[in-house]
Design a protein around this motif. Structure first.
Motif, PDB file in Angstrom:
ATOM      1  N   ARG A   1      29.182-118.930 -79.363  1.00  0.00           N
ATOM      2  CA  ARG A   1      28.395-118.878 -80.583  1.00  0.00           C
ATOM      3  C   ARG A   1      27.408-120.022 -80.654  1.00  0.00           C
ATOM      4  N   GLY A   2      26.160-119.656 -81.077  1.00  0.00           N
ATOM      5  CA  GLY A   2      25.128-120.679 -81.227  1.00  0.00           C
ATOM      6  C   GLY A   2      24.413-121.011 -79.940  1.00  0.00           C
TER       7      GLY A   2
ATOM      8  N   LYS B   1      20.441-111.851 -93.472  1.00  0.00           N
ATOM      9  CA  LYS B   1      21.106-113.015 -94.057  1.00  0.00           C
ATOM     10  C   LYS B   1      20.259-114.291 -94.053  1.00  0.00           C
TER      11      LYS B   1
ATOM     12  N   VAL C   1      19.489-121.504 -81.989  1.00  0.00           N
ATOM     13  CA  VAL C   1      19.451-121.928 -83.392  1.00  0.00           C
ATOM     14  C   VAL C   1      18.718-120.888 -84.234  1.00  0.00           C
TER      15      VAL C   1
ATOM     16  N   GLU D   1      20.932-117.838 -84.765  1.00  0.00           N
ATOM     17  CA  GLU D   1      21.918-118.040 -85.822  1.00  0.00           C
ATOM     18  C   GLU D   1      21.277-117.954 -87.204  1.00  0.00           C
ATOM     19  N   TYR D   2      20.052-118.417 -87.301  1.00  0.00           N
ATOM     20  CA  TYR D   2      19.317-118.341 -88.573  1.00  0.00           C
ATOM     21  C   TYR D   2      19.053-116.887 -88.957  1.00  0.00           C
TER      22      TYR D   2
ATOM     23  N   ARG E   1      22.942-114.851 -88.887  1.00  0.00           N
ATOM     24  CA  ARG E   1      24.028-115.298 -89.759  1.00  0.00           C
ATOM     25  C   ARG E   1      23.562-116.167 -90.926  1.00  0.00           C
ATOM     26  N   GLY E   2      22.273-116.436 -91.008  1.00  0.00           N
ATOM     27  CA  GLY E   2      21.772-117.228 -92.121  1.00  0.00           C
ATOM     28  C   GLY E   2      22.084-118.705 -92.007  1.00  0.00           C
ATOM     29  N   ARG E   3      22.413-119.163 -90.796  1.00  0.00           N
ATOM     30  CA  ARG E   3      22.742-120.578 -90.611  1.00  0.00           C
ATOM     31  C   ARG E   3      21.466-121.378 -90.401  1.00  0.00           C
ATOM     32  N   SER E   4      21.160-122.236 -91.336  1.00  0.00           N
ATOM     33  CA  SER E   4      19.886-122.971 -91.289  1.00  0.00           C
ATOM     34  C   SER E   4      20.071-124.474 -91.133  1.00  0.00           C
ATOM     35  N   GLU E   5      21.303-124.936 -90.878  1.00  0.00           N
ATOM     36  CA  GLU E   5      21.551-126.379 -90.844  1.00  0.00           C
ATOM     37  C   GLU E   5      20.684-127.096 -89.813  1.00  0.00           C
ATOM     38  N   ARG E   6      20.429-126.456 -88.671  1.00  0.00           N
ATOM     39  CA  ARG E   6      19.706-127.138 -87.596  1.00  0.00           C
ATOM     40  C   ARG E   6      18.240-126.725 -87.512  1.00  0.00           C
TER      41      ARG E   6
END
Length: 395
Positions: free
Chosen positions: A2-3, A29, A226, A229-230, A233-238
Motif C-alpha cells: 500500500r502506498g 474519495k 502518493v 492514495e489521494y 482513498r482520499g489520503r492527502s497527508e503527503r
C-alpha cells in the motif's frame, strides 16, 4: 504494498476510472485541495482548475543563490535562445509531476516558475484534483505558454513537454508550446558539468553547484503512489510534500540556469553561451560534411542515387552525411518508415541525442500518412526511447 503502487497501476486506475459520472472520470474519495494546501480554483474554458502559488521573496536564500538575483538574468544567452532578450517575467521554468514514467502517464501537477517584479520568484502550481479536471489544467498551461518567451526545463525535451503535448492532443487542445523557444538544461549539464559531479540528476546539481541539501522532501519515485492514495482513498497527508518537491525542483532549475548564464571573471562568455555557440557550429559542420564525405556524390537526388549515397556514407561512418541523406529520402518517400527509423537511430545511437530522436518521431506521427502497421513501428520505437530516457535527470 500500500502506498507504493507502480505508475502503471495508477495509469490503469485513471483509465478505468474510480467513479464514472456522465462519461467523465472522478475521484470518489479525494478531498478538496484546500484541505491540505492553500489555493484557489481559477476559471478555464472548460471549467475550473486548482492553483497554488508558492512565493519565494527576493531575500530568500536557496543554497548560495539569493532569489532576488533571478530578477536580472544575463542578456546574452537569452538573446541567443530567443533572438532578443525577453522580459524577465517571460522566462518560464517548468516541471511536472506525473502518474508514472511510461509514455501513457498523465501530469497531475504542473509547476511554472517566473520572477515577478514586486513579488519575487513565484511558482504557479496547477493541480489535477480528479481525472475529469485534466482538460482544465491543460487549458491553464496553454495560457501560461502564451505568456512565455522562453521555456526552461530539466529533461523536459524528452519527458515533461512530450507528455503535456500528448495529453493536449488526446484532449483535442492545440499544441501548448509550439513556436516557443525551449532550453533543456539537462543537455547543457551533461556537457558542461558532468566532470564536476558524480551524475547529472537535478538533486546532485543542487548539492554540488548550489550548496543546497533538501530536508523534509519526498523521493520522486514515491510521488505516483502518493497521488494514487489521494485519488483512490482520499489520503492527502503527503500531498503537500509533493507540491513542495515540485516547487524546489523549479527554484533549483532557475538558480542553475542563472549559474549557467553567468560568465566567470576570467571568461568573456558564460558556460551556457559557449555551449549554445558550440552546438550551433556543430550542426552547421554536420550539414557541410555531406559534400566532403562521399567520394562519388550523385549528380541528381533521385531515390536510387540517394540510397546509394546513404550506403557509401554508412561505410565511411559519415553520420552528418547520413542524416542529411535520410532527410531527403523521407521527403521523397514520406510513406516509408525505414528512413524515419534510420534517422531516429542515428540521433539516438550515433549522437546520443535521445531528445532529437523523439522529436523526429513526433514530427513523423503528426503527418498521419502511415499504414497502421508502420504507425505501430514508429509508436513502439518512440515509446522505447521515451521509456529509456524518462528516468534520466529525475529524482
Amino acid at each position: 504494498m500500500r502506498g507504493k503502487a507502480s505508475g502503471k497501476d495508477l495509469e490503469k486506475l485513471l483509465q478505468s476510472g474510480v467513479l464514472k459520472k456522465g462519461g467523465a472520470l472522478e475521484s470518489k474519495k479525494a478531498p478538496k485541495s484546500k484541505e491540505f494546501i492553500e489555493g484557489n480554483r481559477i476559471s478555464a474554458p472548460s471549467g475550473e482548475t486548482f492553483l497554488h502559488r508558492e512565493v519565494f521573496p527576493p531575500g530568500y536564500l536557496h543554497g548560495n543563490v539569493v532569489a532576488g538575483s533571478l530578477s536580472s538574468l544575463p542578456c546574452e544567452p537569452l538573446e541567443k535562445l530567443c533572438g532578443e532578450a525577453p522580459e524577465i517575467s517571460g522566462v518560464a521554468f517548468l516541471d511536472i509531476e506525473t502518474t508514472g514514467l511510461s509514455s501513457a502517464c498523465k501530469a497531475f501537477l504542473v509547476g511554472v516558475g517566473r520572477y515577478l517584479p514586486g513579488e519575487g520568484f513565484v511558482v504557479a502550481q496547477y493541480f489535477m484534483e480528479n481525472p475529469a479536471s485534466e482538460i482544465c489544467l491543460l487549458e491553464a498551461i496553454a495560457e501560461e505558454a502564451c505568456k512565455s518567451s522562453l521555456v526552461v526545463t530539466y529533461n523536459g525535451a524528452c519527458f515533461d513537454l512530450p507528455i503535456l503535448e500528448e495529453r493536449a492532443r488526446a484532449r483535442e487542445i492545440a499544441p501548448l508550446f509550439r513556436g516557443i523557444p525551449h532550453l533543456d538544461l539537462l543537455h547543457f549539464a551533461r556537457s558542461a558539468w558532468k566532470c564536476d559531479s558524480k551524475n547529472c540528476r537535478l538533486i546532485t546539481m543542487e548539492e554540488d553547484l548550489l550548496d543546497f541539501w533538501r530536508e523534509g522532501d519526498i523521493p520522486g519515485r514515491e510521488i505516483p503512489g502518493v497521488y494514487r492514495e489521494y485519488i483512490l482513498r482520499g489520503r492527502s497527508e503527503r500531498m503537500k510534500t509533493v507540491f513542495y518537491h515540485n516547487a524546489l525542483d523549479i527554484l533549483s532549475l532557475a538558480c542553475l540556469f542563472l549559474k549557467a548564464s553567468t560568465a566567470k571573471e576570467c571568461d568573456s562568455r558564460s558556460p551556457l553561451e559557449l555551449f549554445l555557440h558550440h552546438n550551433s557550429n556543430k550542426r552547421k559542420t554536420g550539414t557541410k560534411k555531406v559534400c566532403r564525405a562521399s567520394k562519388t556524390p550523385p549528380k541528381e537526388d533521385g531515390i536510387r542515387s540517394l540510397k546509394e549515397l546513404f550506403k557509401a556514407q554508412k561505410e565511411e561512418g559519415d553520420l552528418g552525411g547520413m542524416e542529411n541523406t535520410c532527410e531527403k529520402l523521407i521527403s521523397r518517400e514520406p510513406r516509408d518508415p525505414r528512413w524515419v527509423l534510420e534517422l531516429m537511430r542515428l540521433r539516438e545511437c550515433g549522437e546520443g541525442d535521445l531528445e532529437g530522436a523523439l522529436r523526429i518521431a513526433d514530427r513523423a506521427l503528426e503527418k498521419g500518412l502511415w499504414h497502421p502497421k508502420d504507425r505501430k513501428k514508429l509508436e513502439d520505437r518512440r515509446a522505447k526511447i521515451l521509456e529509456k530516457i524518462s528516468l534520466v535527470g529525475r529524482d
